[in-house]
Design an enzyme around this catalytic site. Structure first.
Site, PDB file in Angstrom:
ATOM      1  N   SER A 112       0.831  -1.193   0.000  1.00 57.46           N
ATOM      2  CA  SER A 112       0.000   0.000   0.000  1.00 57.46           C
ATOM      3  C   SER A 112       0.874   1.254   0.000  1.00 57.46           C
ATOM      4  CB  SER A 112      -0.971  -0.035   1.194  1.00 57.46           C
ATOM      5  OG  SER A 112      -1.995   0.931   1.056  1.00 57.46           O
ATOM      6  N   GLU A 234      -1.692  -2.153  -8.318  1.00 54.27           N
ATOM      7  CA  GLU A 234      -2.909  -2.524  -7.591  1.00 54.27           C
ATOM      8  C   GLU A 234      -3.368  -1.314  -6.794  1.00 54.27           C
ATOM      9  OE1 GLU A 234      -3.451  -3.323  -3.943  1.00 54.27           O
ATOM     10  OE2 GLU A 234      -1.676  -2.113  -3.611  1.00 54.27           O
ATOM     11  N   HIS A 302      -4.195  -5.773  -1.595  1.00 50.31           N
ATOM     12  CA  HIS A 302      -4.846  -5.479  -0.316  1.00 50.31           C
ATOM     13  C   HIS A 302      -5.786  -6.582   0.171  1.00 50.31           C
ATOM     14  CE1 HIS A 302      -3.406  -1.389  -1.020  1.00 50.31           C
ATOM     15  NE2 HIS A 302      -3.844  -1.039   0.175  1.00 50.31           N
TER      16      HIS A 302
END
Length: 334
Positions: A112, A234, A302
């Protein structure tokens, strides 16, 4: 390139909070995660901001950088893992002790918002970094998903090899629960990876969280996209309009003219705004018939369970035989 040493049971894993204060807002999940890795045989070393909060972040920029540097400079710590992401990890990049990492390469892992640190460290030192689990977010999950994440973690990090073929997890989930109230495993979906392309593509795998990369794009901390790269991208909790903007940004920067292939990770709780369209649909529209091979639905993202992706090494996607593999070593022997 620099390679960290392989991880052994009994090693010290240091954890830090480069952005959001997960040890404060999710104390039960934090303790569950810490106990899980300790039960597996690791010694956990707390970062200096553990249990501290400055509202949206764990501490000031300088305090967060110092927390990370203390772990970097500790020769007994062999793996440094983020607790979670957030939004502000890029602020630490000018203050990291890169020279200490060059002198004592160690495993740096997270995902992230931590993408900024993984790519920045790789760009500044050549150290292979790892897009993979974060302590609270990943290892605070319940079995059996947390066990699959741990097995993938150990499979990549615990032994020297120059080849690894990824196996698709049978099930996955992005169902959101209240972390502090959750007391059982989440429901799951059947898994699917889509291979859109032909032949075999080999290239350096680079990338991570797309939204985070925008915060270092064009700086000395963003590795230059090279011809033939395999780009991992992503995102999480974004609306379709934001995803379209992000993909269009890559197109405008000429990224899709350079890369050999794209690995598109699952998007946690994607908001299609009533369109019924997926991130893959958006990417294909942005590409507008430009031919870019795509592996869609990869589980280094995630969602749970989470696979580990070394950044900076050669990988291969065989679109005919539906396989994705690492083709170059990513850790050194102890």
């Amino acid at each position: 390139m620099l390679y960290p040493k392989a991880l052994n049971i009994g090693d010290k894993i240091g954890f830090f909070s480069p952005s959001s204060p997960a040890t404060v807002f999710a104390p039960n999940r934090f303790q569950r995660a810490k106990s899980f890795l300790e039960f597996k045989g690791f010694e956990l070393v707390s970062g200096s901001l553990t249990g501290k909060s400055d509202n949206y972040r764990s501490g000031s920029i300088q305090a967060r950088a110092e927390e990370l540097n203390q772990l970097i400079r500790d020769p007994s710590v062999r793996c440094i893992m983020s607790t979670i992401g957030g939004s502000n990890s890029n602020a630490l990049l000018p203050y990291i002790d890169y020279e200490a990492l060059r002198n004592d390469p160690k495993i740096i892992i997270g995902y992230s918002d931590v993408t900024a640190l993984l790519l920045g460290i790789y760009a500044q030192t050549g150290l292979i970094t790892f897009y993979g689990p974060a302590l609270v977010a990943s290892f605070g999950e319940f079995p059996p998903l947390v066990d699959e994440t741990f097995n993938a973690f150990m499979e990549i990090l615990s032994c020297e090899s120059n080849h690894h073929s990824y196996c698709m997890p049978q099930v996955w989930t992005d169902i959101k629960h209240n972390w502090e109230a959750q007391d059982s495993a989440k429901p799951t979906y059947q898994n699917e990876w889509k291979f859109l392309g032909k032949g075999t593509i080999k290239g350096r795998i680079i990338g991570g969280n797309l939204n985070t990369m925008a915060g270092i794009w064009g700086s000395q901390y963003m590795p230059e996209i090279q011809s033939g790269d395999i780009l991992l991208i992503e995102d999480s909790l974004k609306g379709i309009e934001t995803v379209e903007r992000s993909f269009a940004h890559l197109l405008a920067c000429g990224v899709f003219d350079k890369v050999g292939a794209v690995v598109l990770g699952k998007h946690e709780l994607f908001d299609d705004k009533g369109t019924g369209r997926t991130p893959l649909d958006v990417l294909l529209e942005v590409l507008n018939s430009k031919v870019v091979p795509i592996l869609c639905g990869f589980d280094s993202c995630h969602t749970h369970p989470m696979l580990v992706t070394p950044l900076g090494i050669q990988a291969e996607i065989d679109f005919d035989n539906l396989s994705f593999s690492l083709q170059e070593r990513w850790v050194s022997a102890n």
